[in-house]
Design a protein around this motif. Structure first.
Motif, PDB file in Angstrom:
ATOM      1  N   ILE A   1       0.847  -1.215   0.000  1.00 15.97           N
ATOM      2  CA  ILE A   1       0.000   0.000   0.000  1.00 15.97           C
ATOM      3  C   ILE A   1       0.872   1.252   0.000  1.00 15.97           C
ATOM      4  O   ILE A   1       0.602   2.227  -0.707  1.00 15.97           O
ATOM      5  N   SER A   2       1.942   1.189   0.772  1.00 22.59           N
ATOM      6  CA  SER A   2       2.869   2.325   0.819  1.00 22.59           C
ATOM      7  C   SER A   2       3.427   2.603  -0.587  1.00 22.59           C
ATOM      8  O   SER A   2       3.531   3.760  -1.027  1.00 22.59           O
ATOM      9  N   ALA A   3       3.764   1.507  -1.299  1.00 24.45           N
ATOM     10  CA  ALA A   3       4.282   1.654  -2.665  1.00 24.45           C
ATOM     11  C   ALA A   3       3.218   2.246  -3.590  1.00 24.45           C
ATOM     12  O   ALA A   3       3.521   3.048  -4.478  1.00 24.45           O
ATOM     13  N   ILE A   4       1.957   1.873  -3.364  1.00 26.18           N
ATOM     14  CA  ILE A   4       0.859   2.413  -4.189  1.00 26.18           C
ATOM     15  C   ILE A   4       0.777   3.936  -4.021  1.00 26.18           C
ATOM     16  O   ILE A   4       0.607   4.683  -4.989  1.00 26.18           O
ATOM     17  N   LEU A   5       0.917   4.403  -2.782  1.00 26.63           N
ATOM     18  CA  LEU A   5       0.826   5.849  -2.524  1.00 26.63           C
ATOM     19  C   LEU A   5       1.944   6.603  -3.253  1.00 26.63           C
ATOM     20  O   LEU A   5       1.721   7.664  -3.836  1.00 26.63           O
ATOM     21  N   ALA A   6       3.151   6.017  -3.215  1.00 28.36           N
ATOM     22  CA  ALA A   6       4.270   6.655  -3.929  1.00 28.36           C
ATOM     23  C   ALA A   6       4.018   6.639  -5.430  1.00 28.36           C
ATOM     24  O   ALA A   6       4.319   7.610  -6.139  1.00 28.36           O
ATOM     25  N   THR A   7       3.444   5.540  -5.920  1.00 32.12           N
ATOM     26  CA  THR A   7       3.166   5.446  -7.362  1.00 32.12           C
ATOM     27  C   THR A   7       2.096   6.450  -7.774  1.00 32.12           C
ATOM     28  O   THR A   7       2.198   7.062  -8.846  1.00 32.12           O
ATOM     29  N   ALA A   8       1.092   6.624  -6.911  1.00 31.92           N
ATOM     30  CA  ALA A   8       0.050   7.619  -7.229  1.00 31.92           C
ATOM     31  C   ALA A   8       0.684   9.006  -7.369  1.00 31.92           C
ATOM     32  O   ALA A   8       0.349   9.770  -8.286  1.00 31.92           O
ATOM     33  N   ALA A   9       1.618   9.316  -6.470  1.00 33.26           N
ATOM     34  CA  ALA A   9       2.324  10.619  -6.557  1.00 33.26           C
ATOM     35  C   ALA A   9       3.107  10.691  -7.862  1.00 33.26           C
ATOM     36  O   ALA A   9       3.097  11.719  -8.554  1.00 33.26           O
ATOM     37  N   ALA A  10       3.780   9.587  -8.230  1.00 40.03           N
ATOM     38  CA  ALA A  10       4.595   9.576  -9.453  1.00 40.03           C
ATOM     39  C   ALA A  10       3.727   9.753 -10.694  1.00 40.03           C
ATOM     40  O   ALA A  10       4.080  10.493 -11.614  1.00 40.03           O
ATOM     41  N   ILE A  11       2.589   9.077 -10.712  1.00 41.42           N
ATOM     42  CA  ILE A  11       1.699   9.164 -11.879  1.00 41.42           C
ATOM     43  C   ILE A  11       1.272  10.614 -12.102  1.00 41.42           C
ATOM     44  O   ILE A  11       1.257  11.109 -13.226  1.00 41.42           O
ATOM     45  N   MET A  12       0.966  11.299 -11.005  1.00 40.05           N
ATOM     46  CA  MET A  12       0.481  12.669 -11.141  1.00 40.05           C
ATOM     47  C   MET A  12       1.609  13.680 -11.388  1.00 40.05           C
ATOM     48  O   MET A  12       1.423  14.669 -12.085  1.00 40.05           O
ATOM     49  N   LEU A  13       2.777  13.423 -10.810  1.00 40.02           N
ATOM     50  CA  LEU A  13       3.849  14.421 -10.917  1.00 40.02           C
ATOM     51  C   LEU A  13       4.763  14.247 -12.131  1.00 40.02           C
ATOM     52  O   LEU A  13       5.374  15.212 -12.581  1.00 40.02           O
ATOM     53  N   SER A  14       4.863  13.020 -12.646  1.00 46.12           N
ATOM     54  CA  SER A  14       5.817  12.775 -13.746  1.00 46.12           C
ATOM     55  C   SER A  14       5.636  13.702 -14.949  1.00 46.12           C
ATOM     56  O   SER A  14       6.620  14.140 -15.542  1.00 46.12           O
ATOM     57  N   PRO A  15       4.404  14.042 -15.354  1.00 42.18           N
ATOM     58  CA  PRO A  15       4.280  14.972 -16.481  1.00 42.18           C
ATOM     59  C   PRO A  15       4.890  16.345 -16.182  1.00 42.18           C
ATOM     60  O   PRO A  15       5.263  17.074 -17.091  1.00 42.18           O
ATOM     61  N   ILE A  16       4.995  16.709 -14.911  1.00 46.35           N
ATOM     62  CA  ILE A  16       5.576  18.010 -14.574  1.00 46.35           C
ATOM     63  C   ILE A  16       7.073  17.879 -14.319  1.00 46.35           C
ATOM     64  O   ILE A  16       7.866  18.713 -14.746  1.00 46.35           O
ATOM     65  N   TYR A  17       7.465  16.833 -13.613  1.00 42.33           N
ATOM     66  CA  TYR A  17       8.834  16.768 -13.091  1.00 42.33           C
ATOM     67  C   TYR A  17       9.816  15.954 -13.925  1.00 42.33           C
ATOM     68  O   TYR A  17      10.976  15.877 -13.575  1.00 42.33           O
ATOM     69  N   SER A  18       9.409  15.273 -14.969  1.00 38.31           N
ATOM     70  CA  SER A  18      10.264  14.381 -15.774  1.00 38.31           C
ATOM     71  C   SER A  18      10.622  13.119 -14.988  1.00 38.31           C
ATOM     72  O   SER A  18      10.723  13.140 -13.770  1.00 38.31           O
ATOM     73  N   VAL A  19      10.824  12.057 -15.745  1.00 40.39           N
ATOM     74  CA  VAL A  19      11.138  10.762 -15.122  1.00 40.39           C
ATOM     75  C   VAL A  19      12.628  10.482 -15.285  1.00 40.39           C
ATOM     76  O   VAL A  19      13.161  10.589 -16.387  1.00 40.39           O
ATOM     77  N   ASN A  20      13.287  10.165 -14.196  1.00 38.75           N
ATOM     78  CA  ASN A  20      14.709   9.816 -14.243  1.00 38.75           C
ATOM     79  C   ASN A  20      15.053   8.962 -13.018  1.00 38.75           C
ATOM     80  O   ASN A  20      14.291   8.935 -12.052  1.00 38.75           O
ATOM     81  N   PRO A  21      16.184   8.273 -13.042  1.00 39.97           N
ATOM     82  CA  PRO A  21      16.482   7.349 -11.940  1.00 39.97           C
ATOM     83  C   PRO A  21      16.633   8.010 -10.571  1.00 39.97           C
ATOM     84  O   PRO A  21      16.575   7.332  -9.556  1.00 39.97           O
TER      85      PRO A  21
END
Lengths: 291, 413
Positions: free
Chosen positions: A198-218
């Motif tokens: 569940i903790s991982a899901i919360l982080a993924t939800a943040a990533a899904i919403m923020l990636s279009p703004i912040y770019s994806v990188n390692p």
């Protein structure tokens, strides 16, 4: 000072703060049940971003389907991580420190794995909602409004799930007294694995919403993890309400603070608040003193 | 008796080993190859630039080795490159440089390959190890200033790129040209900066600020953010209230640049936006899309579509690495070639002889003519040397708008 500008900064702060809260909630959940911190939490966020990029941009799936698959996948990653890494450290000597070191190691491993798999170039995901809203002199992209809505929905769902579902009750029971929960038939080992998921899901939800703004990188998880750690300490370790209020509060203070101080003070503001809170209330704003 | 002499034997043996090791280090390793050490970012926010730079350097090394290597003291020796990742962090830069000198016993160090702040930390090692160090992409004038202040101390350190004064001048001259042509009419002559908090970001911003202030401009905001920062709504909201005529942004991470131009578009900030460095990455326009349209930026050092002399190099990078060539590839390639040319001219691995040849360097590279300014060991900038033109993104492509003698298009409002 123009009221509109202050209002715009407050709105900016609430949006960013809602993401801090989302990230911090995952950390808080793990602390609440296992009394430890997960330094690889930022990498759940990073993997969520990469999966969203692969499914939404490369495979061409629509954002809702791509998001759902990403969440499912990272949930499994979280569960596996708990079973393969944390499970073997629990109840062993050195439990206070061993999960911190182990998750830090997992964090480095996942960063380098993603570097090897997807390369060093930044990946960009298009906004899920194009265009901008203008009201009372405030300009805001629809995507940011969507971020706020999703963050509120996810956090509310989590709160309701923990409060009213059988699993939530079992989780709270495990958190309060693990031995008593086990005697009452709760499979605590399963609880711990699902909590990580569940903790991982919360982080993924943040990533899904923020990636279009912040770019994806390692390395995208590093700075957000730092903020999330500050938030859970300010809010009180293990307190979901504390994580939400501290997250949003920190976001607003950072936003409004920029009106009065240069940007380089942004982190100074965050960590000064942390020090003040720790000074006045060592257990955080909503934390208990039991730990 | 045996017990009594045992410690003396041990001490004597230790002394013999120590003297032996010391003699080895003085005489050096058996020279069977020329060892070039490089420290640069292969992970972290600027890894994409570091990786590209490394690829450019490897191409240069391969080309020299294909020609049989370099003649040193009468023997043709192959070249071997040792690249260490420093994550773009000064402390890591120093430890990797020390490792390259002590463990790999490199004859020449390229450091830092990318960051000014890392170079500032490394440059003192040149005197300490008495080995030549050449920086790659860093431009901060603070590096050149240190050399000017103490040329003896930095005898072995050379800066392989132009200074931030050249970048500052390019921004200033472009703004002046736009003012004179009537394309840009500032109301209050106010300028704001949003730059990364590094020596690179600050040195470029400071130089632009100095030139503009001398011309009657006023700095109304100077916002610094950490490398890789991508949330600019708070800064842009603040700028919205200050209404600056000109905004100058400086980032080495293109993710910051993409986020900034997108968010400028969303917040509807009306200002002339001039960018330094980040649009140089080919993925910038690809990721920023329409938000990048009309952006004025410097320096366009590498653009095979506009400079025919760079086409062969772009093809070579594509063939070797299957990636689109970038300025980082080109500068990495040129930096390595400058280093190897100085060794080839010296025909020796002696540091004194190599730096003598660096001082005399006059080499036509991919980015222009590389000649060092002897007063500050910095590559000269200008139309005869390394040009620093300003461009505008027009219809998704780069068009040179300054200097006028090489411009390919007029500024478009």
């Amino acid at each position: 000072m123009d009221v509109t500008i202050v209002l715009q900064q407050i709105i900016n702060g609430v949006i960013v703060g809602s993401i801090y809260a989302l990230m911090a909630s995952g950390l808080s959940l793990i602390w609440g049940t296992m009394k430890t911190l997960n330094f690889a939490h930022g990498e759940f966020y990073m993997l969520g971003g990469f999966f969203m990029f692969i499914l939404n941009v490369q495979a061409g799936l629509n954002p809702i389907l791509a998001g759902a698959i990403s969440i499912l996948f990272i949930f499994v990653v979280g569960v596996i991580m708990q079973r393969l890494v944390i499970h073997y450290l629990m109840d062993k000597p050195g439990w206070d420190v061993s999960p911190l070191i182990a998750t830090f190691g997992v964090s480095i491993f996942l960063q380098n794995l993603s570097l090897k798999l997807w390369g060093e170039r930044f990946k960009n995901i298009p906004y899920y909602l194009g265009g901008e809203a203008s009201f009372f002199g405030i300009n805001l992209s629809y995507h940011r409004i969507l971020i706020l809505i999703i963050a509120v929905v996810v956090i509310f769902t989590l709160w309701a799930f923990l409060k009213y579902s059988r699993f939530g009750m079992a989780l709270r029971a495990t958190s309060q007294d693990r031995d008593a929960a086990t005697i009452n038939g709760i499979n605590t080992k399963k609880m711990f694995m699902i909590t990580f998921g569940i903790s991982a899901i919360l982080a993924t939800a943040a990533a899904i919403m923020l990636s279009p703004i912040y770019s994806v990188n390692p390395w995208m998880g590093e700075s957000l993890l730092l903020k999330a750690l500050a938030v859970i300490v300010i809010g009180g370790l293990g307190s979901l309400v504390g994580a939400i209020i501290a997250g949003v509060g920190l976001g607003v203070l950072e936003g409004v603070g920029i009106l009065f101080f240069p940007s380089e003070w942004q982190n100074v503001i965050a960590f000064s608040i942390l020090i003040i809170v720790l000074w006045i209330r060592p257990s955080g704003l909503f934390g208990t003193k039991e730990w | 008796m045996k017990r009594k002499i045992a410690p003396f034997i041990l001490i004597a043996l230790s002394l013999i080993i120590a003297v032996g090791l010391s003699a080895c280090s003085e005489s050096g390793r058996n020279v069977e190859e020329i060892r070039i050490g490089v420290t640069g970012p292969l992970t972290g926010a600027t890894a994409n630039s570091g990786v590209a730079s490394k690829q450019g350097m490897e191409l240069a090394v391969d080309e020299w080795n294909e020609k049989g290597g370099i003649e040193v003291e009468g023997n043709k020796l192959p070249i071997k490159m040792y690249f260490e990742d420093n994550q773009g962090k000064p402390d890591q830069g120093v430890s990797t440089a020390e490792k390259l000198f002590n463990n790999e016993e490199v004859d020449f160090l390229i450091g830092d390959a990318f960051a000014s702040s890392v170079t500032m930390a490394i440059m003192d090692l040149a005197g300490q190890y008495e080995k030549p160090i050449l920086s790659g992409e860093p431009v901060s004038s603070a590096i050149s200033d240190k050399i000017t202040e103490n040329p003896d101390k930095y005898k072995y350190f050379w800066k392989g790129n132009v200074g931030s004064d050249a970048y500052g001048d390019s921004v200033y001259q472009t703004v002046k040209m736009l003012e004179e042509s009537g394309d840009f009419q500032p109301t209050d002559k106010t300028v704001s900066f949003v730059v990364e908090d590094t020596d690179y970001g600050r040195s470029n911003a400071d130089e632009v600020a100095r030139l503009l202030e001398n011309d009657g401009w006023k700095v109304v905001a100077y916002e610094t953010v950490e490398v890789g920062h991508t949330e600019f709504y708070p800064q842009l909201t603040k700028l919205g209230s200050l209404k600056p005529d000109l905004l100058v942004s400086v980032f080495t991470a293109d993710s910051s640049g993409v986020a900034l131009v997108k968010q400028i578009n969303e917040t509807k900030l009306k200002t002339l936006h001039t960018a330094v460095y980040y649009p140089t990455r080919p993925e910038f326009i690809e990721n920023a899309k329409d938000s990048s349209e009309g952006l004025v930026w410097i320096p366009l050092m590498f653009e095979p579509l506009l400079r025919e002399s760079q086409v062969d190099f772009a093809t070579a990078i594509k063939e070797k690495w299957n990636v689109v060539a970038t300025p980082n590839h080109a500068l990495g390639y040129d930096t390595m070639n400058n280093a190897l040319t100085s060794i080839a001219e010296a025909q020796s691995l002696d540091s004194e002889k190599i730096v003598e040849q660096l001082a005399k360097l006059d080499r036509d590279g991919i980015l222009g003519r590389f000649v060092f300014d002897d007063s500050n060991h910095t590559i000269k900038a200008g139309p005869e040397y390394i040009p620093v033109p300003a461009v505008q993104i027009q219809d998704g492509k780069n068009a040179i708008i300054w200097p006028e003698n090489i411009s390919t298009s007029k500024y478009q409002k």
